[in-house]
Design a protein around this motif. Sequence first.
Motif, PDB file in Angstrom:
ATOM      1  N   THR A  53      -2.257   1.037  -1.388  1.00  0.00           N
ATOM      2  CA  THR A  53      -1.229   2.051  -1.580  1.00  0.00           C
ATOM      3  C   THR A  53       0.081   1.333  -1.801  1.00  0.00           C
ATOM      4  N   ARG A  54       0.580   0.674  -0.716  1.00  0.00           N
ATOM      5  CA  ARG A  54       1.953   0.180  -0.811  1.00  0.00           C
ATOM      6  C   ARG A  54       2.115  -1.003  -1.766  1.00  0.00           C
ATOM      7  N   THR A  55       1.147  -1.908  -1.801  1.00  0.00           N
ATOM      8  CA  THR A  55       1.350  -3.083  -2.651  1.00  0.00           C
ATOM      9  C   THR A  55       1.383  -2.691  -4.130  1.00  0.00           C
ATOM     10  N   ARG A  56       0.474  -1.810  -4.547  1.00  0.00           N
ATOM     11  CA  ARG A  56       0.448  -1.436  -5.960  1.00  0.00           C
ATOM     12  C   ARG A  56       1.718  -0.661  -6.355  1.00  0.00           C
ATOM     13  N   ILE A 103      -2.674  -9.211  -9.762  1.00  0.00           N
ATOM     14  CA  ILE A 103      -4.086  -8.951  -9.478  1.00  0.00           C
ATOM     15  C   ILE A 103      -4.390  -8.896  -7.989  1.00  0.00           C
ATOM     16  N   ARG A 104      -5.135  -7.861  -7.600  1.00  0.00           N
ATOM     17  CA  ARG A 104      -5.736  -7.785  -6.255  1.00  0.00           C
ATOM     18  C   ARG A 104      -7.241  -7.750  -6.447  1.00  0.00           C
ATOM     19  N   HIS A 105      -7.943  -8.610  -5.703  1.00  0.00           N
ATOM     20  CA  HIS A 105      -9.389  -8.750  -5.938  1.00  0.00           C
ATOM     21  C   HIS A 105     -10.097  -9.060  -4.624  1.00  0.00           C
ATOM     22  N   GLU A 133      -5.355 -15.006   0.546  1.00  0.00           N
ATOM     23  CA  GLU A 133      -3.883 -15.046   0.558  1.00  0.00           C
ATOM     24  C   GLU A 133      -3.253 -13.744   0.057  1.00  0.00           C
ATOM     25  N   HIS A 134      -2.029 -13.529   0.449  1.00  0.00           N
ATOM     26  CA  HIS A 134      -1.249 -12.365   0.016  1.00  0.00           C
ATOM     27  C   HIS A 134       0.215 -12.832   0.001  1.00  0.00           C
ATOM     28  N   PRO A 135       0.540 -13.697  -0.974  1.00  0.00           N
ATOM     29  CA  PRO A 135       1.842 -14.389  -0.897  1.00  0.00           C
ATOM     30  C   PRO A 135       3.060 -13.472  -0.907  1.00  0.00           C
ATOM     31  N   THR A 136       3.033 -12.377  -1.665  1.00  0.00           N
ATOM     32  CA  THR A 136       4.245 -11.536  -1.665  1.00  0.00           C
ATOM     33  C   THR A 136       4.432 -10.831  -0.325  1.00  0.00           C
ATOM     34  N   GLN A 137       3.333 -10.577   0.400  1.00  0.00           N
ATOM     35  CA  GLN A 137       3.483  -9.996   1.751  1.00  0.00           C
ATOM     36  C   GLN A 137       4.183 -10.989   2.660  1.00  0.00           C
ATOM     37  N   ALA A 138       3.769 -12.258   2.603  1.00  0.00           N
ATOM     38  CA  ALA A 138       4.409 -13.265   3.457  1.00  0.00           C
ATOM     39  C   ALA A 138       5.881 -13.414   3.085  1.00  0.00           C
ATOM     40  N   SER A 178      -7.755 -11.958   7.737  1.00  0.00           N
ATOM     41  CA  SER A 178      -6.413 -11.594   7.269  1.00  0.00           C
ATOM     42  C   SER A 178      -5.792 -12.568   6.274  1.00  0.00           C
ATOM     43  N   ARG A 179      -5.653 -12.099   5.052  1.00  0.00           N
ATOM     44  CA  ARG A 179      -4.926 -12.898   4.045  1.00  0.00           C
ATOM     45  C   ARG A 179      -3.424 -12.902   4.372  1.00  0.00           C
ATOM     46  N   VAL A 180      -2.974 -11.875   5.088  1.00  0.00           N
ATOM     47  CA  VAL A 180      -1.563 -11.826   5.488  1.00  0.00           C
ATOM     48  C   VAL A 180      -1.259 -12.970   6.463  1.00  0.00           C
ATOM     49  N   LEU A 234      -1.619  -7.503  13.268  1.00  0.00           N
ATOM     50  CA  LEU A 234      -2.468  -7.424  12.074  1.00  0.00           C
ATOM     51  C   LEU A 234      -3.400  -6.230  12.173  1.00  0.00           C
ATOM     52  N   ARG A 235      -3.742  -5.686  11.013  1.00  0.00           N
ATOM     53  CA  ARG A 235      -4.708  -4.584  10.994  1.00  0.00           C
ATOM     54  C   ARG A 235      -6.127  -5.119  11.243  1.00  0.00           C
ATOM     55  N   ILE A 236      -6.877  -4.356  12.025  1.00  0.00           N
ATOM     56  CA  ILE A 236      -8.307  -4.649  12.171  1.00  0.00           C
ATOM     57  C   ILE A 236      -8.983  -4.260  10.849  1.00  0.00           C
ATOM     58  N   GLN A 237      -9.562  -5.215  10.158  1.00  0.00           N
ATOM     59  CA  GLN A 237     -10.088  -4.992   8.802  1.00  0.00           C
ATOM     60  C   GLN A 237     -11.553  -4.518   8.877  1.00  0.00           C
ATOM     61  N   GLN A 238     -11.717  -3.256   9.295  1.00  0.00           N
ATOM     62  CA  GLN A 238     -13.084  -2.713   9.486  1.00  0.00           C
ATOM     63  C   GLN A 238     -13.934  -2.890   8.235  1.00  0.00           C
ATOM     64  N   HIS A 274       4.367  -5.236  11.174  1.00  0.00           N
ATOM     65  CA  HIS A 274       2.979  -4.889  10.802  1.00  0.00           C
ATOM     66  C   HIS A 274       2.978  -4.691   9.290  1.00  0.00           C
ATOM     67  N   PRO A 275       2.002  -5.274   8.567  1.00  0.00           N
ATOM     68  CA  PRO A 275       2.024  -5.132   7.105  1.00  0.00           C
ATOM     69  C   PRO A 275       1.624  -3.744   6.626  1.00  0.00           C
ATOM     70  N   GLY A 276       1.007  -2.948   7.506  1.00  0.00           N
ATOM     71  CA  GLY A 276       0.487  -1.657   7.099  1.00  0.00           C
ATOM     72  C   GLY A 276      -0.762  -1.855   6.241  1.00  0.00           C
ATOM     73  N   PRO A 277      -1.632  -0.901   6.173  1.00  0.00           N
ATOM     74  CA  PRO A 277      -1.614   0.347   6.938  1.00  0.00           C
ATOM     75  C   PRO A 277      -1.976   0.105   8.408  1.00  0.00           C
TER      76      PRO A 277
HETATM   77  C1  NCD Z   1      -2.401  -5.893   3.685  1.00  0.00           C
HETATM   78  C2  NCD Z   1      -3.494  -6.276   2.741  1.00  0.00           C
HETATM   79  O1  NCD Z   1      -3.912  -5.508   1.892  1.00  0.00           O
HETATM   80  O2  NCD Z   1      -3.931  -7.401   2.875  1.00  0.00           O
HETATM   81  N1  NCD Z   1      -1.781  -4.673   3.383  1.00  0.00           N
HETATM   82  C3  NCD Z   1      -0.789  -4.643   2.486  1.00  0.00           C
HETATM   83  O3  NCD Z   1      -0.812  -5.287   1.468  1.00  0.00           O
HETATM   84  N2  NCD Z   1       0.249  -3.867   2.811  1.00  0.00           N
HETATM   85  C4  NCD Z   1      -2.831  -5.879   5.078  1.00  0.00           C
HETATM   86  C5  NCD Z   1      -3.968  -5.000   5.445  1.00  0.00           C
HETATM   87  O4  NCD Z   1      -4.572  -4.322   4.624  1.00  0.00           O
HETATM   88  O5  NCD Z   1      -4.277  -5.013   6.628  1.00  0.00           O
END
Ligand code: NCD
Length: 323
Positions: A53-56, A103-105, A133-138, A178-180, A234-238, A274-277
Amino acid sequence: MKHLLSTADLGRDDAIRILDIAEDMADVSLREVKKLPTLRGITVVNLFFEDSTRTRISFEAAAKRLSADVINFAAKGSSVSKGESLKDTAQTLAAMGADGIVIRHPASGAPRVLAESGWVDAGVVNAGDGTHEHPTQALLDAFTMRRRLHARADGTSASRGKDLDGVEVVIVGDVLHSRVARSNVWLLRTLGARVTFVAPPTLLPVGVGAFDARVFYDFDEALRSVHPDVVMMLRIQQERMHEAFFPNGREYARSWGLSAERFRRLPESTLVMHPGPMNRGLEISDEAADSPQSTVLEQVTNGVAVRMAVLYLTLAADRGDAS
Ligand code: NCD
């Protein structure tokens, strides 16, 4: 900078340059007309093979504020579900004139393959690859920390040119997936911050020692010995868990969640990120998430400015140089 694939590729000066340009971009976002002509005539494709949602939306807002043309491509409902490969998909988009690909993959390393394969000539920005990795989040996290920690008494920012020397950051939760966390630890160390991971042993990667971070299994013990300036949950990545990594949600929240009680024990100056969600009630309580110490919504706002800076640097600045 032709691509942004990993925060491990960024030196201290590169990182500070991105954050400083993001400060300028944030100023643009305060204007009545939130737009610059910088990327006029440039086409940016958001190529998303994973839900977001938020990154795109953030990348879309960033590209539009720089006057780029934006094409949003979601793998669901496209020929990817018919089995089209990353190579064919990317080449199809390049043939339509994409100058930049965000790109997100789900596969770790996919953005680097795209950037280094020679399949396309476009600048590539990693918007999250698998657990890697998720460089723009960092970068947006560092930007948020820098602004809050270098705020002047009158509320204005004194962060330009500054790093995060000596800042204590505790990152808590599902580090394994967590890539974050990974992008943050590289960037934070480069900027001089100290990093501590807190997680159950099952949610830490094998070889966590290579990360240049301290490790605690007990959240309270970590808070007692580290005195953090920042607690990043960090989000628990179920969706990436195919087995049981902890007994149940209640047990997780009790031991590793930022509960109301644990939050109240933090000094008022400690930031909660928290990076969300967010999974409210699991890794973070409402009290912590909705408090003035929480930067959750600021992180979202700052994300647009940081992505504007990254798109500017990859698609407009030093175009044609080899870096
Ligand atoms: C992060 C992600 O997608 O890696 N969310 C995000 O980009 N805002 C963190 C997450 O999903 O837990």
